[in-house]
Write a protein that holds these residues in place. Structure first.
Motif, PDB file in Angstrom:
ATOM      1  N   ASP A   5     -14.928 -59.832   9.894  1.00 50.57           N
ATOM      2  CA  ASP A   5     -14.359 -60.548   8.652  1.00 50.57           C
ATOM      3  C   ASP A   5     -13.283 -61.127   9.384  1.00 50.57           C
ATOM      4  N   PRO A   6     -13.133 -62.469   9.076  1.00 50.21           N
ATOM      5  CA  PRO A   6     -11.843 -63.025   9.398  1.00 50.21           C
ATOM      6  C   PRO A   6     -10.639 -62.686   8.624  1.00 50.21           C
ATOM      7  N   LEU A   7      -9.571 -62.716   9.145  1.00 50.40           N
ATOM      8  CA  LEU A   7      -8.330 -62.087   8.461  1.00 50.40           C
ATOM      9  C   LEU A   7      -7.498 -63.535   8.190  1.00 50.40           C
ATOM     10  N   GLN A  32      -3.539 -55.873  -5.734  1.00 47.82           N
ATOM     11  CA  GLN A  32      -4.533 -56.437  -6.443  1.00 47.82           C
ATOM     12  C   GLN A  32      -5.582 -57.047  -5.715  1.00 47.82           C
ATOM     13  N   ILE A  33      -5.409 -57.186  -4.454  1.00 49.05           N
ATOM     14  CA  ILE A  33      -6.353 -57.672  -3.280  1.00 49.05           C
ATOM     15  C   ILE A  33      -6.208 -56.560  -2.152  1.00 49.05           C
ATOM     16  N   ALA A  53     -12.188 -59.827   0.994  1.00 50.46           N
ATOM     17  CA  ALA A  53     -11.458 -59.491  -0.285  1.00 50.46           C
ATOM     18  C   ALA A  53     -11.040 -60.769  -1.092  1.00 50.46           C
ATOM     19  N   VAL A  54     -10.874 -62.033  -0.315  1.00 50.12           N
ATOM     20  CA  VAL A  54     -10.780 -63.190  -1.114  1.00 50.12           C
ATOM     21  C   VAL A  54     -12.011 -63.474  -2.140  1.00 50.12           C
ATOM     22  N   ASP A  55     -13.209 -63.248  -1.431  1.00 41.39           N
ATOM     23  CA  ASP A  55     -14.565 -63.346  -2.186  1.00 41.39           C
ATOM     24  C   ASP A  55     -14.776 -62.485  -3.474  1.00 41.39           C
ATOM     25  N   GLN A  59     -14.730 -63.252  -7.523  1.00 38.27           N
ATOM     26  CA  GLN A  59     -15.843 -62.751  -8.057  1.00 38.27           C
ATOM     27  C   GLN A  59     -15.473 -61.858  -9.448  1.00 38.27           C
ATOM     28  N   ARG A  60     -14.259 -60.944  -9.126  1.00 40.71           N
ATOM     29  CA  ARG A  60     -13.701 -60.139 -10.204  1.00 40.71           C
ATOM     30  C   ARG A  60     -13.103 -61.006 -11.250  1.00 40.71           C
TER      31      ARG A  60
END
Length: 67
Positions: A5-7, A32-33, A53-55, A59-60
């Motif tokens: 998973d890229p950072l 929050q992320i 985490a961005v994805d 979605q949330r």
């Protein structure tokens, strides 16, 4: 097994979230992320946000149309 998973930096994550880098840092500070934090030589936090985490954040916070 290492994650592939890229950072992302707060700036890179901000581009995807359409938020300012400072806003992404605030999301990290307030948990929050999902993120990783490393500390620089002067003790300043350096945030790294996994792409997943961005994805998840998107979605949330997606507003869904109800029929």
């Amino acid at each position: 097994m290492p994650s592939t998973d890229p950072l992302l930096t707060p700036s890179e994550a901000g581009e995807q979230l359409r938020k300012h880098e400072k806003s992404v840092r605030l999301l990290c500070q307030t948990k929050q992320i999902r993120h990783l934090v490393e500390y620089g030589p002067s003790g300043q936090p350096r945030y790294k946000i996994p792409q997943s985490a961005v994805d998840e954040y998107i979605q949330r916070h997606m507003v869904r149309r109800t029929a």
